[in-house]
Design a protein around this motif. Structure first.
Motif, PDB file in Angstrom:
ATOM      1  N   TYR A 184      12.299   7.167  -7.349  1.00 16.33           N
ATOM      2  CA  TYR A 184      13.141   7.081  -6.171  1.00 16.33           C
ATOM      3  C   TYR A 184      14.185   8.189  -6.231  1.00 16.33           C
ATOM      4  N   ARG A 220       4.717   5.288  -5.617  1.00 20.85           N
ATOM      5  CA  ARG A 220       4.947   3.848  -5.478  1.00 20.85           C
ATOM      6  C   ARG A 220       3.685   3.078  -5.854  1.00 20.85           C
ATOM      7  N   THR A 238      13.877   4.892 -11.364  1.00 22.02           N
ATOM      8  CA  THR A 238      13.218   3.687 -10.905  1.00 22.02           C
ATOM      9  C   THR A 238      14.313   2.690 -10.590  1.00 22.02           C
ATOM     10  N   ALA A 258       6.657   5.204 -10.683  1.00 27.89           N
ATOM     11  CA  ALA A 258       7.365   5.209  -9.407  1.00 27.89           C
ATOM     12  C   ALA A 258       8.693   5.929  -9.563  1.00 27.89           C
ATOM     13  N   ILE A 288      10.467   8.016  -1.937  1.00 25.48           N
ATOM     14  CA  ILE A 288       9.801   7.195  -2.950  1.00 25.48           C
ATOM     15  C   ILE A 288       8.457   7.843  -3.243  1.00 25.48           C
ATOM     16  N   SER A 307      10.192  -3.365   0.390  1.00 27.54           N
ATOM     17  CA  SER A 307       9.879  -3.026  -1.009  1.00 27.54           C
ATOM     18  C   SER A 307       8.604  -3.733  -1.407  1.00 27.54           C
TER      19      SER A 307
END
Length: 139
Positions: A111, A104, A128, A109, A101, A28
């Motif tokens: 997901y 990013r 997120t 962002a 994702i 991450s």
């Protein structure tokens, strides 16, 4: 030791101008540094200018200490940003789920979770990780 390792990697002259430094065992935004324009420029995950000394300091403070430091060529996405990322969660030789994702390193962002056939698994669309809000898959 990271204080010696990173400078020795870059002293060889074989590192591309755009690169990613990754501490093994981290993911991450922890222990990952995306430097599309090299040191002393904006690092994409944090949005901050990072020097080689900054990165050495941050990696040195990781606990547990990484056993390896990987340096990889940065492959940019659209407009030089981070490319979309897909993580395949494997169970033996079978795909159990896919995490996608998008955007990013930006304020947008997103997901999303899919099964092996790319059918959505997440109930509310894109989210997120810190603020799972219903947003219909868009920011």
């Amino acid at each position: 030791h990271v204080n010696d390792l990173i400078p020795s990697c870059f002293a060889r002259g074989s590192v591309p101008n755009s690169f990613v430094i990754r501490a093994s065992g981290y993911h991450s935004t922890h222990g990952i540094f995306v430097l599309p324009n090299g040191f002393d420029n904006t690092e994409l995950l944090s949005g901050l200018v990072k020097s080689q000394a900054d990165i050495i300091s941050e990696i040195s403070s990781l606990s547990p200490a990484p056993d390896k430091i990987l340096v990889e060529e940065f492959v940019p996405g659209v407009n030089g940003l981070l490319p979309n990322e897909f993580k395949f969660h494997m169970f033996g030789d079978k795909i159990g789920a896919v995490t996608a994702i998008y955007n990013r390193g930006t304020d947008c962002a997103c997901y999303a979770e899919f099964d092996a056939s790319f059918e959505r698994l997440d109930q509310y669309g894109c989210f997120t990780p810190a603020f799972p809000e219903i947003n219909q898959g868009a920011c």
